[in-house]
Design a protein around this motif. Structure first.
Motif, PDB file in Angstrom:
ATOM      1  N   THR A 259      36.307  36.587  50.277  1.00  0.00           N
ATOM      2  CA  THR A 259      35.667  35.312  50.622  1.00  0.00           C
ATOM      3  C   THR A 259      36.533  34.093  50.333  1.00  0.00           C
ATOM      4  O   THR A 259      36.309  33.032  50.909  1.00  0.00           O
ATOM      5  CB  THR A 259      34.357  35.148  49.833  1.00  0.00           C
ATOM      6  N   GLY A 260      37.493  34.221  49.427  1.00  0.00           N
ATOM      7  CA  GLY A 260      38.277  33.065  49.007  1.00  0.00           C
ATOM      8  C   GLY A 260      37.512  32.137  48.087  1.00  0.00           C
ATOM      9  O   GLY A 260      37.974  31.026  47.779  1.00  0.00           O
ATOM     10  N   ALA A 261      36.348  32.560  47.616  1.00  0.00           N
ATOM     11  CA  ALA A 261      35.516  31.722  46.755  1.00  0.00           C
ATOM     12  C   ALA A 261      36.056  31.719  45.326  1.00  0.00           C
ATOM     13  O   ALA A 261      36.726  32.658  44.903  1.00  0.00           O
ATOM     14  CB  ALA A 261      34.075  32.237  46.756  1.00  0.00           C
ATOM     15  N   PRO A 262      35.768  30.648  44.576  1.00  0.00           N
ATOM     16  CA  PRO A 262      36.219  30.626  43.180  1.00  0.00           C
ATOM     17  C   PRO A 262      35.530  31.687  42.335  1.00  0.00           C
ATOM     18  O   PRO A 262      34.357  31.997  42.543  1.00  0.00           O
ATOM     19  CB  PRO A 262      35.821  29.209  42.709  1.00  0.00           C
ATOM     20  N   VAL A 263      36.309  32.250  41.412  1.00  0.00           N
ATOM     21  CA  VAL A 263      35.789  33.237  40.460  1.00  0.00           C
ATOM     22  C   VAL A 263      35.663  32.523  39.116  1.00  0.00           C
ATOM     23  O   VAL A 263      36.667  32.144  38.512  1.00  0.00           O
ATOM     24  CB  VAL A 263      36.730  34.436  40.324  1.00  0.00           C
ATOM     25  N   VAL A 264      34.431  32.329  38.659  1.00  0.00           N
ATOM     26  CA  VAL A 264      34.172  31.548  37.451  1.00  0.00           C
ATOM     27  C   VAL A 264      33.867  32.496  36.298  1.00  0.00           C
ATOM     28  O   VAL A 264      32.826  33.160  36.296  1.00  0.00           O
ATOM     29  CB  VAL A 264      32.986  30.586  37.669  1.00  0.00           C
ATOM     30  N   PRO A 265      34.774  32.586  35.299  1.00  0.00           N
ATOM     31  CA  PRO A 265      34.531  33.496  34.176  1.00  0.00           C
ATOM     32  C   PRO A 265      33.621  32.858  33.131  1.00  0.00           C
ATOM     33  O   PRO A 265      33.737  31.666  32.819  1.00  0.00           O
ATOM     34  CB  PRO A 265      35.936  33.728  33.618  1.00  0.00           C
ATOM     35  N   ILE A 266      32.710  33.669  32.607  1.00  0.00           N
ATOM     36  CA  ILE A 266      31.830  33.218  31.532  1.00  0.00           C
ATOM     37  C   ILE A 266      31.846  34.263  30.428  1.00  0.00           C
ATOM     38  O   ILE A 266      31.686  35.456  30.687  1.00  0.00           O
ATOM     39  CB  ILE A 266      30.388  33.010  32.025  1.00  0.00           C
TER      40      ILE A 266
ATOM     41  N   ASP B 212      47.653  34.080  44.609  1.00  0.00           N
ATOM     42  CA  ASP B 212      48.826  34.840  45.047  1.00  0.00           C
ATOM     43  C   ASP B 212      48.465  36.220  45.583  1.00  0.00           C
ATOM     44  O   ASP B 212      49.303  36.894  46.186  1.00  0.00           O
ATOM     45  CB  ASP B 212      49.829  34.977  43.899  1.00  0.00           C
ATOM     46  N   LEU B 213      47.198  36.626  45.380  1.00  0.00           N
ATOM     47  CA  LEU B 213      46.757  37.930  45.875  1.00  0.00           C
ATOM     48  C   LEU B 213      46.031  37.824  47.210  1.00  0.00           C
ATOM     49  O   LEU B 213      45.734  38.842  47.837  1.00  0.00           O
ATOM     50  CB  LEU B 213      45.810  38.585  44.855  1.00  0.00           C
ATOM     51  N   ALA B 214      45.761  36.594  47.628  1.00  0.00           N
ATOM     52  CA  ALA B 214      45.012  36.384  48.869  1.00  0.00           C
ATOM     53  C   ALA B 214      45.853  36.765  50.085  1.00  0.00           C
ATOM     54  O   ALA B 214      47.093  36.760  50.050  1.00  0.00           O
ATOM     55  CB  ALA B 214      44.576  34.927  48.976  1.00  0.00           C
ATOM     56  N   ASP B 215      45.144  37.094  51.164  1.00  0.00           N
ATOM     57  CA  ASP B 215      45.781  37.418  52.448  1.00  0.00           C
ATOM     58  C   ASP B 215      46.743  38.600  52.352  1.00  0.00           C
ATOM     59  O   ASP B 215      47.730  38.684  53.093  1.00  0.00           O
ATOM     60  CB  ASP B 215      46.521  36.189  53.009  1.00  0.00           C
ATOM     61  N   GLN B 216      46.464  39.494  51.440  1.00  0.00           N
ATOM     62  CA  GLN B 216      47.230  40.729  51.327  1.00  0.00           C
ATOM     63  C   GLN B 216      46.288  41.913  51.519  1.00  0.00           C
ATOM     64  O   GLN B 216      45.079  41.788  51.320  1.00  0.00           O
ATOM     65  CB  GLN B 216      47.901  40.831  49.947  1.00  0.00           C
ATOM     66  N   PRO B 217      46.810  43.054  51.920  1.00  0.00           N
ATOM     67  CA  PRO B 217      45.954  44.241  52.040  1.00  0.00           C
ATOM     68  C   PRO B 217      45.283  44.566  50.709  1.00  0.00           C
ATOM     69  O   PRO B 217      45.911  44.476  49.651  1.00  0.00           O
ATOM     70  CB  PRO B 217      46.938  45.348  52.449  1.00  0.00           C
ATOM     71  N   LEU B 218      43.998  44.910  50.764  1.00  0.00           N
ATOM     72  CA  LEU B 218      43.241  45.185  49.537  1.00  0.00           C
ATOM     73  C   LEU B 218      43.527  46.605  49.044  1.00  0.00           C
ATOM     74  O   LEU B 218      42.691  47.500  49.119  1.00  0.00           O
ATOM     75  CB  LEU B 218      41.749  44.982  49.789  1.00  0.00           C
ATOM     76  N   THR B 219      44.732  46.782  48.541  1.00  0.00           N
ATOM     77  CA  THR B 219      45.131  48.079  48.008  1.00  0.00           C
ATOM     78  C   THR B 219      44.514  48.279  46.622  1.00  0.00           C
ATOM     79  O   THR B 219      44.127  47.308  45.955  1.00  0.00           O
ATOM     80  CB  THR B 219      46.654  48.158  47.880  1.00  0.00           C
ATOM     81  N   PRO B 220      44.409  49.514  46.166  1.00  0.00           N
ATOM     82  CA  PRO B 220      43.900  49.742  44.803  1.00  0.00           C
ATOM     83  C   PRO B 220      44.703  48.993  43.748  1.00  0.00           C
ATOM     84  O   PRO B 220      44.140  48.484  42.776  1.00  0.00           O
ATOM     85  CB  PRO B 220      44.038  51.263  44.637  1.00  0.00           C
ATOM     86  N   GLU B 221      46.009  48.898  43.944  1.00  0.00           N
ATOM     87  CA  GLU B 221      46.854  48.209  42.969  1.00  0.00           C
ATOM     88  C   GLU B 221      46.543  46.722  42.936  1.00  0.00           C
ATOM     89  O   GLU B 221      46.463  46.110  41.853  1.00  0.00           O
ATOM     90  CB  GLU B 221      48.339  48.424  43.297  1.00  0.00           C
ATOM     91  N   LEU B 222      46.358  46.110  44.105  1.00  0.00           N
ATOM     92  CA  LEU B 222      46.061  44.684  44.162  1.00  0.00           C
ATOM     93  C   LEU B 222      44.689  44.391  43.553  1.00  0.00           C
ATOM     94  O   LEU B 222      44.517  43.432  42.802  1.00  0.00           O
ATOM     95  CB  LEU B 222      46.111  44.201  45.614  1.00  0.00           C
ATOM     96  N   LEU B 223      43.700  45.240  43.851  1.00  0.00           N
ATOM     97  CA  LEU B 223      42.365  45.049  43.299  1.00  0.00           C
ATOM     98  C   LEU B 223      42.362  45.241  41.786  1.00  0.00           C
ATOM     99  O   LEU B 223      41.651  44.526  41.068  1.00  0.00           O
ATOM    100  CB  LEU B 223      41.379  46.012  43.958  1.00  0.00           C
ATOM    101  N   ARG B 224      43.152  46.171  41.299  1.00  0.00           N
ATOM    102  CA  ARG B 224      43.237  46.377  39.846  1.00  0.00           C
ATOM    103  C   ARG B 224      43.881  45.176  39.173  1.00  0.00           C
ATOM    104  O   ARG B 224      43.452  44.742  38.099  1.00  0.00           O
ATOM    105  CB  ARG B 224      44.019  47.668  39.567  1.00  0.00           C
ATOM    106  N   GLU B 225      44.902  44.597  39.807  1.00  0.00           N
ATOM    107  CA  GLU B 225      45.535  43.403  39.249  1.00  0.00           C
ATOM    108  C   GLU B 225      44.526  42.254  39.169  1.00  0.00           C
ATOM    109  O   GLU B 225      44.431  41.567  38.144  1.00  0.00           O
ATOM    110  CB  GLU B 225      46.735  42.997  40.103  1.00  0.00           C
ATOM    111  N   GLY B 226      43.776  42.036  40.248  1.00  0.00           N
ATOM    112  CA  GLY B 226      42.772  40.974  40.240  1.00  0.00           C
ATOM    113  C   GLY B 226      41.707  41.218  39.185  1.00  0.00           C
ATOM    114  O   GLY B 226      41.283  40.291  38.481  1.00  0.00           O
ATOM    115  N   THR B 227      41.275  42.466  39.064  1.00  0.00           N
ATOM    116  CA  THR B 227      40.247  42.812  38.079  1.00  0.00           C
ATOM    117  C   THR B 227      40.755  42.610  36.665  1.00  0.00           C
ATOM    118  O   THR B 227      40.033  42.096  35.796  1.00  0.00           O
ATOM    119  CB  THR B 227      39.801  44.268  38.281  1.00  0.00           C
TER     120      THR B 227
END
Length: 255
Positions: free
Chosen positions: A152-159, A195-210
């Motif tokens: 979505t490109g939406a902000p991720v707000v950590p609490i 820096d992770l946007a507009d890239q294929p949602l590979t398991p590695e990329l999703l793990r980095e974001g997580t």
């Protein structure tokens, strides 16, 4: 104590009923330490990510977000949508059913993405369940919140939160109401996934974001607790514990 904001959204009957019952109850039974609630976007789609410590904290988090002008849509276990009376409330309140550990989780992901794109606040517990870390620290996260944010490109707000487990301990049905406990909430800056946007949602990329999301949440919990979290986050799978359910019950069954 962060400054409250007026709700701009239409509540609907379910939210009206829940707020009318839950908010006065929490005000009477808990004290609040709320910090930087203004960092939750006042409008527009966003993904709120928070650690999970008690069956009570969806209500305390909902109270926190409501008093900062947002109605939260949780990814909620689908059993609630089959429970008499409750099913009508969660449906009208716009909660999103998720069948954990099944292929049906993809439906929940699509619904969450649609909600964020429609300008709503979606709340996600990245751990997937109440933490099973022995000391209550955030454990290893699942990739759903990163997937929703990158789609979505939406902000991720950590609490970060702490204290709800003192009112209702994890996996317990016996609340500790007196003396009044304090629920602590601390909101951080949006997690940078640009820096992770507009890239294929590979398991590695999703793990980095997580991992970035969980690091941001953990840092906030460390600040609330005044302690340092373990260097390696607890992973139920590598510890031989089921990812969902009561870990104490599992130990008794296998003991």
């Amino acid at each position: 104590m962060s400054k409250v904001r007026e709700l701009q959204q239409r509540r609907g009957w379910a939210w009206t009923v829940v707020v009318g019952i839950v908010k006065p109850t929490l005000l009477a039974l808990t004290k609040r330490d709320w910090r930087h609630g203004e960092k939750v976007p006042a409008t527009g789609g966003c993904v709120v990510v928070v650690n999970h410590i008690s069956h009570l904290d969806p209500m305390t988090l909902g109270h926190f977000l409501y008093d900062h002008g947002r109605l939260v849509r949780y990814l909620t276990k689908d059993a609630l949508f089959r429970t008499p009376v409750v099913r009508h409330v969660v449906r009208d309140a716009g909660q999103i059913p998720v069948r954990r550990q099944t292929e049906g989780a993809a439906t929940a992901f699509a619904a969450a993405v649609d909600a964020v794109r429609a300008g709503e606040c979606v709340g996600v517990y990245p751990e997937g369940s109440i933490t099973k870390d022995p000391e209550g620290w955030p454990m290893r996260g699942k990739t759903g919140s990163a997937r929703i944010a990158l789609a979505t490109g939406a902000p991720v707000v950590p609490i970060g939160q702490w204290g709800a487990q003192e009112v209702l301990p994890a996996y317990s049905a016996r609340p500790h109401l007196f003396p009044r406990r304090t629920t602590h909430y601390l909101v951080g800056d949006p997690v940078d996934l640009s820096d992770l946007a507009d890239q294929p949602l590979t398991p590695e990329l999703l793990r980095e974001g997580t991992d970035r999301i969980m690091a941001a949440i953990t840092a906030l919990v460390e600040e609330l607790r005044g302690e340092r979290a373990p260097a390696v986050r607890f992973d139920p799978r590598s510890s031989g514990i089921n990812e969902i359910g009561n870990p104490h019950q599992q130990k008794r069954e296998h003991g």
